[in-house]
Design an enzyme around this catalytic site. Structure first.
Site, PDB file in Angstrom:
ATOM      1  N   SER A  28       0.820  -1.212   0.000  1.00 15.07           N
ATOM      2  CA  SER A  28       0.000   0.000   0.000  1.00 15.07           C
ATOM      3  C   SER A  28       0.855   1.262   0.000  1.00 15.07           C
ATOM      4  O   SER A  28       1.748   1.421   0.836  1.00 15.07           O
ATOM      5  CB  SER A  28      -0.916   0.019   1.228  1.00 15.07           C
ATOM      6  N   HIS A  58      -2.519   0.968  -4.439  1.00 13.74           N
ATOM      7  CA  HIS A  58      -1.867  -0.070  -5.227  1.00 13.74           C
ATOM      8  C   HIS A  58      -1.999   0.284  -6.702  1.00 13.74           C
ATOM      9  O   HIS A  58      -2.945   0.952  -7.113  1.00 13.74           O
ATOM     10  CB  HIS A  58      -2.510  -1.442  -4.971  1.00 13.74           C
ATOM     11  N   HIS A  80      -5.522  -8.995  -1.377  1.00 15.35           N
ATOM     12  CA  HIS A  80      -5.482  -9.292   0.055  1.00 15.35           C
ATOM     13  C   HIS A  80      -6.546 -10.323   0.408  1.00 15.35           C
ATOM     14  O   HIS A  80      -7.602 -10.393  -0.235  1.00 15.35           O
ATOM     15  CB  HIS A  80      -5.737  -8.023   0.875  1.00 15.35           C
ATOM     16  N   TYR A  82      -8.571 -10.132   2.769  1.00 13.67           N
ATOM     17  CA  TYR A  82      -9.811  -9.474   3.157  1.00 13.67           C
ATOM     18  C   TYR A  82     -10.655  -9.025   1.963  1.00 13.67           C
ATOM     19  O   TYR A  82     -11.830  -8.692   2.112  1.00 13.67           O
ATOM     20  CB  TYR A  82      -9.549  -8.282   4.087  1.00 13.67           C
ATOM     21  N   GLU A  83     -10.080  -9.010   0.766  1.00 16.06           N
ATOM     22  CA  GLU A  83     -10.851  -8.637  -0.421  1.00 16.06           C
ATOM     23  C   GLU A  83     -11.691  -9.789  -0.945  1.00 16.06           C
ATOM     24  O   GLU A  83     -12.777  -9.579  -1.504  1.00 16.06           O
ATOM     25  CB  GLU A  83      -9.910  -8.176  -1.531  1.00 16.06           C
ATOM     26  N   ALA A 110       2.989  -2.066   3.922  1.00 15.12           N
ATOM     27  CA  ALA A 110       2.841  -1.015   4.922  1.00 15.12           C
ATOM     28  C   ALA A 110       2.384  -1.677   6.212  1.00 15.12           C
ATOM     29  O   ALA A 110       1.525  -2.572   6.190  1.00 15.12           O
ATOM     30  CB  ALA A 110       1.812   0.016   4.462  1.00 15.12           C
ATOM     31  N   MET A 205      -1.665  -6.656   7.115  1.00 15.59           N
ATOM     32  CA  MET A 205      -2.759  -7.436   6.535  1.00 15.59           C
ATOM     33  C   MET A 205      -2.356  -8.158   5.248  1.00 15.59           C
ATOM     34  O   MET A 205      -3.209  -8.469   4.421  1.00 15.59           O
ATOM     35  CB  MET A 205      -3.954  -6.518   6.250  1.00 15.59           C
ATOM     36  N   SER A 206      -1.069  -8.419   5.074  1.00 18.04           N
ATOM     37  CA  SER A 206      -0.622  -9.038   3.822  1.00 18.04           C
ATOM     38  C   SER A 206       0.649  -9.847   4.054  1.00 18.04           C
ATOM     39  O   SER A 206       0.990 -10.180   5.179  1.00 18.04           O
ATOM     40  CB  SER A 206      -0.367  -7.961   2.758  1.00 18.04           C
ATOM     41  N   ASN A 229       2.541   3.718  10.885  1.00 16.58           N
ATOM     42  CA  ASN A 229       1.851   4.133  12.108  1.00 16.58           C
ATOM     43  C   ASN A 229       2.290   3.238  13.256  1.00 16.58           C
ATOM     44  O   ASN A 229       2.924   2.208  13.044  1.00 16.58           O
ATOM     45  CB  ASN A 229       0.325   4.026  11.931  1.00 16.58           C
ATOM     46  N   HIS A 241      -6.704   4.137   6.467  1.00 13.41           N
ATOM     47  CA  HIS A 241      -6.019   3.798   5.221  1.00 13.41           C
ATOM     48  C   HIS A 241      -5.453   5.059   4.573  1.00 13.41           C
ATOM     49  O   HIS A 241      -4.370   5.026   3.975  1.00 13.41           O
ATOM     50  CB  HIS A 241      -6.975   3.085   4.270  1.00 13.41           C
TER      51      HIS A 241
END
Length: 267
Positions: A28, A58, A80, A82-83, A110, A205-206, A229, A241
């Site tokens: 990201s 992306h 991802h 989650y997609e 990220a 998350m990846s 962060n 995001h």
């Protein structure tokens, strides 16, 4: 002919027959790094079965070309878990990388830091990972190759080369353990505390599904997190995001320097 072999044939027809030995997957806010490669960009939409990379930040295209004198393949975006609910969503793109001759894979993402000495804007080299999302991209694989050993999944020699590149440039590149949460919601403060107890140094998350798939496919891999962060409850910053995309370029500039040096000197 397999789907991956057919796609590799299509890519070679557009970008040339020369093999590439190193591939990059961009996370990201890091997709612009694909612009550093001199070569041919092919939209994912032209590659049947490739993900649509429907997350802003992306760049859904595959780039084949030269970077620091080496032929590389860059994936400007990833799918991802989650997609789609599919942990193996990146299997076909990684199979295509292998068909194109790649033996090394460098993954970027990220991430949120759990350590005050790795602040936003910095980088972290993954030494290991925790698959806290609780699923695996090899579920359903029928062959016994699915029993992939994950000791040294993050290749020691590649990590050493990336550390040497960072040291030569005077860029801090601490190592740490990355903890994979499924997303898309960000972690709660309690989950961050739990991850720290488990030994995690960053969360995201990846990446973990791709590392598992890469090892299954026989690719050596290393991964670097761009810290955007602090984890929930560790600072007063608002996590979103948009914040991730805004912060990613700070670390991305350092990451590009390291990657260029690594490739230039074949570390």
């Amino acid at each position: 002919m397999s789907r991956s072999a057919e796609l590799a044939r299509l890519i070679r027809a557009e970008a040339g027959e020369a093999p590439a030995d190193c591939a990059l997957v961009l996370g990201s806010g890091l997709g612009h790094l694909a612009g550093a490669v001199r070569g041919r960009a092919i939209p994912y939409a032209d590659l049947p079965g490739f993900p649509h990379a429907g997350v802003s930040g992306h760049v859904p295209q595959l780039v084949v070309g030269e970077l620091e004198g080496r032929r590389v393949v860059v994936l400007g975006g990833r799918a991802h878990y989650y997609e789609t609910g599919r942990p193996d969503a990146m299997r076909l793109p990684l199979e295509v990388l292998r068909e194109l001759g790649c033996t090394r894979l460098i993954l970027t993402n990220a991430a949120g830091s759990l350590r005050p000495d790795i602040p936003p804007g910095g980088l972290m080299l993954l030494s290991d990972h925790i698959a806290l999302a609780g699923t695996n991209p090899l579920i359903g694989e029928p062959s016994e190759a699915r029993f992939v050993p994950m000791t040294d999944a993050h290749d020691p020699a590649m990590r050493a080369g990336l550390r040497r590149a960072a040291q030569a440039l005077g860029i801090a590149l601490p190592e740490g353990v990355y903890c994979w949460f499924s997303g898309p919601s960000f972690e709660t403060p309690a989950e961050i505390r739990a991850a720290r107890i488990l030994g995690a140094d960053a969360v995201g998350m990846s990446t973990v599904p791709e590392v598992i798939l890469a090892r299954f496919l026989g690719l050596r891999c290393a991964a670097i997190s761009v810290i955007t962060n602090m984890g929930a409850g560790l600072s007063d910053e608002a996590i979103s995001h948009d914040h991730t995309k805004a912060m990613a370029p700070q670390g991305a500039a350092l990451l590009e320097q390291i990657l260029r040096h690594y490739l230039r000197h074949d570390l």
